[in-house]
Design a protein around this motif. Structure first.
Motif, mmCIF file in Angstrom:
data_model
loop_
_atom_site.group_PDB
_atom_site.id
_atom_site.type_symbol
_atom_site.label_atom_id
_atom_site.label_comp_id
_atom_site.label_asym_id
_atom_site.label_seq_id
_atom_site.Cartn_x
_atom_site.Cartn_y
_atom_site.Cartn_z
ATOM 1 N N ASP A 184 0.867 -1.173 0.000
ATOM 2 C CA ASP A 184 0.000 0.000 0.000
ATOM 3 C C ASP A 184 0.903 1.222 0.000
ATOM 4 O OD1 ASP A 184 -0.174 0.760 3.310
ATOM 5 O OD2 ASP A 184 0.236 -1.314 2.780
ATOM 6 N N ALA A 185 0.866 1.955 -1.097
ATOM 7 C CA ALA A 185 1.763 3.105 -1.251
ATOM 8 C C ALA A 185 1.035 4.391 -0.868
ATOM 9 C CB ALA A 185 2.264 3.189 -2.693
ATOM 10 N N TRP A 186 1.844 5.406 -0.591
ATOM 11 C CA TRP A 186 1.316 6.727 -0.218
ATOM 12 C C TRP A 186 0.289 7.169 -1.253
ATOM 13 C CZ3 TRP A 186 2.398 8.497 4.438
ATOM 14 C CH2 TRP A 186 2.085 9.823 4.748
ATOM 15 N N THR A 187 -0.913 7.474 -0.786
ATOM 16 C CA THR A 187 -2.060 7.674 -1.678
ATOM 17 C C THR A 187 -1.841 8.757 -2.731
ATOM 18 O OG1 THR A 187 -3.407 7.103 0.246
ATOM 19 C CG2 THR A 187 -4.558 8.028 -1.649
ATOM 20 N N THR A 188 -1.199 9.848 -2.344
ATOM 21 C CA THR A 188 -1.109 10.995 -3.257
ATOM 22 C C THR A 188 0.188 11.036 -4.062
ATOM 23 O OG1 THR A 188 -0.207 12.251 -1.400
ATOM 24 C CG2 THR A 188 -2.586 12.483 -1.833
ATOM 25 N N ASN A 189 1.072 10.057 -3.855
ATOM 26 C CA ASN A 189 2.405 10.139 -4.477
ATOM 27 C C ASN A 189 2.431 9.425 -5.835
ATOM 28 O OD1 ASN A 189 5.081 10.193 -5.131
ATOM 29 N ND2 ASN A 189 5.808 9.642 -3.096
ATOM 30 N N THR A 190 2.067 10.155 -6.864
ATOM 31 C CA THR A 190 1.936 9.527 -8.185
ATOM 32 C C THR A 190 3.280 9.062 -8.745
ATOM 33 O OG1 THR A 190 1.956 11.755 -9.128
ATOM 34 C CG2 THR A 190 -0.195 10.731 -8.849
ATOM 35 N N LYS A 191 4.356 9.730 -8.339
ATOM 36 C CA LYS A 191 5.677 9.295 -8.831
ATOM 37 C C LYS A 191 6.041 7.927 -8.232
ATOM 38 C CE LYS A 191 10.237 10.807 -10.055
ATOM 39 N NZ LYS A 191 11.420 11.546 -9.700
ATOM 40 N N LEU A 192 5.656 7.731 -6.988
ATOM 41 C CA LEU A 192 5.888 6.426 -6.353
ATOM 42 C C LEU A 192 5.011 5.355 -7.014
ATOM 43 C CD1 LEU A 192 7.301 4.830 -4.083
ATOM 44 C CD2 LEU A 192 5.423 5.490 -2.565
ATOM 45 N N HIS A 193 3.781 5.718 -7.358
ATOM 46 C CA HIS A 193 2.906 4.751 -8.044
ATOM 47 C C HIS A 193 3.558 4.338 -9.375
ATOM 48 C CE1 HIS A 193 -0.600 7.139 -5.969
ATOM 49 N NE2 HIS A 193 0.196 6.550 -5.113
ATOM 50 N N ALA A 194 4.096 5.322 -10.084
ATOM 51 C CA ALA A 194 4.732 5.034 -11.370
ATOM 52 C C ALA A 194 5.908 4.076 -11.170
ATOM 53 C CB ALA A 194 5.201 6.341 -12.024
ATOM 54 N N TYR A 195 6.635 4.284 -10.074
ATOM 55 C CA TYR A 195 7.772 3.401 -9.781
ATOM 56 C C TYR A 195 7.289 1.950 -9.636
ATOM 57 C CZ TYR A 195 11.427 0.997 -7.194
ATOM 58 O OH TYR A 195 12.367 0.066 -6.799
ATOM 59 N N TYR A 196 6.233 1.756 -8.846
ATOM 60 C CA TYR A 196 5.759 0.387 -8.610
ATOM 61 C C TYR A 196 5.140 -0.227 -9.876
ATOM 62 C CZ TYR A 196 6.834 0.411 -3.655
ATOM 63 O OH TYR A 196 7.502 0.423 -2.448
ATOM 64 N N LEU A 197 4.475 0.591 -10.683
ATOM 65 C CA LEU A 197 3.915 0.059 -11.938
ATOM 66 C C LEU A 197 5.056 -0.412 -12.839
ATOM 67 C CD1 LEU A 197 1.103 2.719 -12.593
ATOM 68 C CD2 LEU A 197 0.802 0.347 -11.832
ATOM 69 N N GLU A 198 6.144 0.347 -12.821
ATOM 70 C CA GLU A 198 7.331 -0.038 -13.600
ATOM 71 C C GLU A 198 7.931 -1.347 -13.080
ATOM 72 O OE1 GLU A 198 11.171 2.460 -14.024
ATOM 73 O OE2 GLU A 198 9.511 3.604 -14.898
ATOM 74 N N GLN A 199 7.735 -1.604 -11.807
ATOM 75 C CA GLN A 199 8.265 -2.838 -11.206
ATOM 76 C C GLN A 199 7.312 -4.027 -11.409
ATOM 77 O OE1 GLN A 199 11.359 -2.966 -9.941
ATOM 78 N NE2 GLN A 199 11.502 -0.803 -10.470
ATOM 79 N N GLY A 200 6.293 -3.839 -12.214
ATOM 80 C CA GLY A 200 5.398 -4.950 -12.544
ATOM 81 C C GLY A 200 4.205 -5.108 -11.623
ATOM 82 N N PHE A 201 3.994 -4.138 -10.732
ATOM 83 C CA PHE A 201 2.809 -4.206 -9.865
ATOM 84 C C PHE A 201 1.600 -3.688 -10.630
ATOM 85 C CE2 PHE A 201 6.114 -4.619 -6.791
ATOM 86 C CZ PHE A 201 5.567 -5.318 -5.739
ATOM 87 N N GLN A 202 0.439 -4.246 -10.275
ATOM 88 C CA GLN A 202 -0.809 -3.741 -10.841
ATOM 89 C C GLN A 202 -1.579 -3.031 -9.754
ATOM 90 O OE1 GLN A 202 -2.788 -7.109 -12.732
ATOM 91 N NE2 GLN A 202 -2.046 -6.317 -14.687
ATOM 92 N N HIS A 203 -2.073 -1.853 -10.114
ATOM 93 C CA HIS A 203 -2.888 -1.107 -9.162
ATOM 94 C C HIS A 203 -4.201 -1.859 -8.974
ATOM 95 C CE1 HIS A 203 -5.512 2.631 -8.309
ATOM 96 N NE2 HIS A 203 -4.947 2.222 -7.184
ATOM 97 N N VAL A 204 -4.563 -2.122 -7.724
ATOM 98 C CA VAL A 204 -5.811 -2.840 -7.450
ATOM 99 C C VAL A 204 -6.939 -1.831 -7.240
ATOM 100 C CG1 VAL A 204 -6.964 -4.434 -5.845
ATOM 101 C CG2 VAL A 204 -4.558 -4.797 -6.471
ATOM 102 N N ARG A 205 -6.730 -0.895 -6.329
ATOM 103 C CA ARG A 205 -7.670 0.219 -6.121
ATOM 104 C C ARG A 205 -7.026 1.173 -5.132
ATOM 105 N NH1 ARG A 205 -9.539 -4.047 -3.893
ATOM 106 N NH2 ARG A 205 -9.337 -4.213 -1.635
#
Ligand SMILES: CC(C)(COP(=O)(O)OP(=O)(O)OC[C@H]1O[C@@H](n2cnc3c(N)ncnc32)[C@H](O)[C@@H]1OP(=O)(O)O)[C@@H](O)C(=O)NCCC(=O)NCCS
Length: 186
Positions: free
Chosen positions: A125-146
């Protein structure tokens, strides 16, 4: 590089990691991890054997915490929680070591560890508002669930880490890490 269980003697180092990351984030105008992490919670996690340190030449350079249950009830559904999973927390690389894909290596190591224990998912569960961190995890092959915005069940305040993501676990061979946790008694 070796990976080992953190011990209570590492508490100061782990709190320093957190402080350093928080200052780095703050300098970028990111509000993640502004509050100091409670030392008693960190110590409890260490004692449970959930905190790992990565050392190079005897110096700790990164950490991750892996829990087999979600620490913040209410984020994942009961159906999701029934699936075997490892939950990644506090992934941190010391800034002087950043930019060399250490985070990626640690996530693969966590993947491998999870797969060996029969887990199906590596979750976070990543920091809700940190879109750069979300991009990092998506690049690492994670899928956003919700993204969960409801209040935190732990402190009653707004849920600050509500960006839920997962990736399927799989074994990784030849990570180039000496894994001392495999032989350590826990
Ligand atoms: C996530 C982390 C472990 C990855 O370490 P690494 O493999 O050395 O990779 P980097 O530090 O170079 O990060 C990769 C990219 O993600 C960005 N990034 C990483 N964490 C970020 C964060 N919390 N907020 C915004 N951007 C972040 C970096 O700025 C970098 O971007 P760039 O490629 O544009 O330079 C490390 O960046 C870190 O300790 N971040 C701060 C703590 C954190 O947010 N951990 C995740 C908790 S859920």
């Amino acid at each position: 590089m070796i990976v080992r269980y953190a011990t209570p003697d590492d508490l100061g180092t782990l709190l320093d990691f957190r402080r350093e990351a928080s200052q780095w984030l703050s300098a970028q105008g990111i509000d993640q991890w502004r509050k100091p992490y409670p030392p008693d919670l960190m110590l409890a996690s260490i004692k449970q054997g959930n905190v790992f340190l990565f050392d190079v030449d005897g110096q700790a350079v990164a950490t991750v915490t892996l829990d087999d249950e979600d620490l913040e009830p209410g984020a994942w559904t009961d159906v999701e929680l029934a699936e075997p999973a490892l939950y990644v927390h506090k992934l941190t690389v010391r800034r002087e070591r950043a930019g060399r894909q250490l985070g990626s290596l640690i996530l693969d190591w966590a993947d491998d560890r999870a797969a060996r224990t029969g887990a199906r998912w590596l979750r976070l569960d990543a920091w809700t508002t940190n879109t750069k961190l979300h991009a990092y995890y998506l690049e690492q092959g994670f899928q956003h669930v919700r993204t969960v915005t409801e209040g935190s069940a732990v402190n009653g305040g707004p849920r600050v880490s509500g960006w839920l993501a997962q990736r399927p676990c799989r074994p990784h061979t030849s990570l180039g890490l000496e894994d001392l946790t495999r032989s350590a008694q826990r």
